[in-house]
Design a protein around this motif. Structure first.
Motif, PDB file in Angstrom:
ATOM      1  N   TYR A 157       0.832  -1.206   0.000  1.00  0.00           N
ATOM      2  CA  TYR A 157       0.000   0.000   0.000  1.00  0.00           C
ATOM      3  C   TYR A 157       0.869   1.259   0.000  1.00  0.00           C
ATOM      4  N   TRP A 228      -2.930   3.705  -3.100  1.00  0.00           N
ATOM      5  CA  TRP A 228      -3.204   2.269  -2.997  1.00  0.00           C
ATOM      6  C   TRP A 228      -3.454   1.937  -1.534  1.00  0.00           C
ATOM      7  N   THR A 229      -4.681   1.548  -1.223  1.00  0.00           N
ATOM      8  CA  THR A 229      -5.086   1.213   0.136  1.00  0.00           C
ATOM      9  C   THR A 229      -5.814  -0.131   0.112  1.00  0.00           C
ATOM     10  N   HIS A 232      -8.613  -0.846  -2.522  1.00  0.00           N
ATOM     11  CA  HIS A 232      -8.859   0.306  -3.384  1.00  0.00           C
ATOM     12  C   HIS A 232      -7.567   0.740  -4.078  1.00  0.00           C
ATOM     13  N   ARG A 234      -6.668   4.266  -6.474  1.00  0.00           N
ATOM     14  CA  ARG A 234      -7.166   5.512  -7.065  1.00  0.00           C
ATOM     15  C   ARG A 234      -6.025   6.173  -7.831  1.00  0.00           C
ATOM     16  N   GLN A 241      -9.196  13.155  -9.701  1.00  0.00           N
ATOM     17  CA  GLN A 241      -9.292  11.701  -9.705  1.00  0.00           C
ATOM     18  C   GLN A 241      -9.783  11.231 -11.061  1.00  0.00           C
ATOM     19  N   HIS A 244     -10.879   4.887 -10.175  1.00  0.00           N
ATOM     20  CA  HIS A 244     -10.974   4.200  -8.889  1.00  0.00           C
ATOM     21  C   HIS A 244     -11.420   2.781  -9.176  1.00  0.00           C
ATOM     22  N   ASP A 245     -10.684   1.796  -8.664  1.00  0.00           N
ATOM     23  CA  ASP A 245     -11.032   0.399  -8.883  1.00  0.00           C
ATOM     24  C   ASP A 245     -10.937  -0.348  -7.556  1.00  0.00           C
ATOM     25  N   THR A 246     -11.860  -1.286  -7.362  1.00  0.00           N
ATOM     26  CA  THR A 246     -11.879  -2.103  -6.152  1.00  0.00           C
ATOM     27  C   THR A 246     -11.780  -3.593  -6.462  1.00  0.00           C
ATOM     28  N   VAL A 249      -7.725  -5.853  -5.903  1.00  0.00           N
ATOM     29  CA  VAL A 249      -6.601  -4.935  -5.705  1.00  0.00           C
ATOM     30  C   VAL A 249      -5.477  -5.682  -4.981  1.00  0.00           C
TER      31      VAL A 249
END
Length: 290
Positions: A157, A228-229, A232, A234, A241, A244-246, A249
């Protein structure tokens, strides 16, 4: 193949093309960064581990050499570097083939950090890392460059930001700055330097790529960021922005590779040609788990 398209957020603060800040006072990324200056300090769920504006010692051509030490680990280093640059930077060693080689392109590239990467002031005194890729007059492979900030090698992350501009453009050259490994890949920014600047997310284990248009022209100054979390990713360009992709990941440590190489689309680089990308600052952050 289906494509995920970004839902663009409202742009609250955009640097002008000349690098000066715009009129507004905020941006959508976690640091709310505006203007052209290097951001310093922690922000949101991120704590800063690298803040480099390249205004220190010069690094001449030739110094990014002897990089074949503990490759692709946090202990990787270039024997030709000294001081803080040896501590903070690594590069793909001379002789490694670039992506175009595995794609069987007519024009391919080989990494040569010793004759492509340097650090020093621009004409206006601004410190920059310069990536000047070139193809020999005899039509041999492109001399490519991939540099890696050591502070965020093998890190899980984080936030990754830079301010960049292609100061000399020519067909046949591209960037794909990325995190990849274990069937996962996040690319930002990516694209041929004569085309558009884009971000991509390739979900771990496969599936349709996330495709996020970011900017039309590499030859203007842009601030690019990846956040990067857990669950998620972004992507941001100039505080906006763009994606955003989930989906799947990455949840494993990966290194941030500032990869620049021969083009995968369009014409290959002409013999004797060259192109150059300048980086005026790089900032990176670890993710705060609290």
């Amino acid at each position: 193949m289906s494509v995920t398209v970004a839902s663009a957020a409202v742009l609250l603060g955009l640097p002008r093309a000349d690098g000066a800040p715009g009129q507004a006072s905020a941006s959508a990324d976690a640091c709310r960064t505006v203007g052209a200056g290097l951001p310093r300090g922690d922000c949101g769920p991120f704590w800063q581990v690298l803040a480099e504006d390249f205004n220190g010692d010069r690094v001449p051509l030739g110094a990014f050499s002897d990089c074949d030490h503990r490759v692709d680990t946090s202990g990787a280093h270039c024997g030709g570097l000294t001081g803080t640059y040896r501590d903070n930077w690594w590069a793909y060693p001379t002789g490694w083939p670039d992506t175009a080689t595995s794609r069987n392109r007519d024009v391919t590239g080989v990494y040569h950090p010793e004759d492509t990467v340097s650090v020093g002031p621009a004409a206006n005194g601004d410190g920059r890392m310069s990536i000047r890729m070139w193809r020999p007059e005899d039509g041999g492979p492109v001399h490519a460059a991939a540099v890696v900030p050591r502070a965020v090698m093998e890190m899980k992350y984080g936030k990754y930001s830079a301010r960049i501009k292609v100061v000399k453009s020519a067909p046949g050259y591209k960037s794909a700055w990325l995190h990849y490994g274990g069937g996962c890949e996040m690319d930002h920014p990516e694209g041929e330097w004569t085309g558009a600047l884009t971000a991509f997310h390739h979900p771990c284990g496969g599936g349709a790529q996330g495709y996020f248009p970011g900017a039309d022209d590499w030859t203007e100054w842009h601030t690019v960021s990846t956040e990067w979390t857990p669950g998620h990713v972004r992507f941001f360009v100039d505080g906006r922005q763009i994606g955003h992709d989930t989906r799947a990941v990455p949840d494993r440590p990966l290194s941030w590779v500032l990869q620049n190489e021969s083009a995968l689309q369009g014409p290959g680089a002409a013999p004797g040609s060259s192109a150059q990308l300048d980086i005026t600052w790089v900032a990176a952050y670890a993710y705060d788990w609290k």
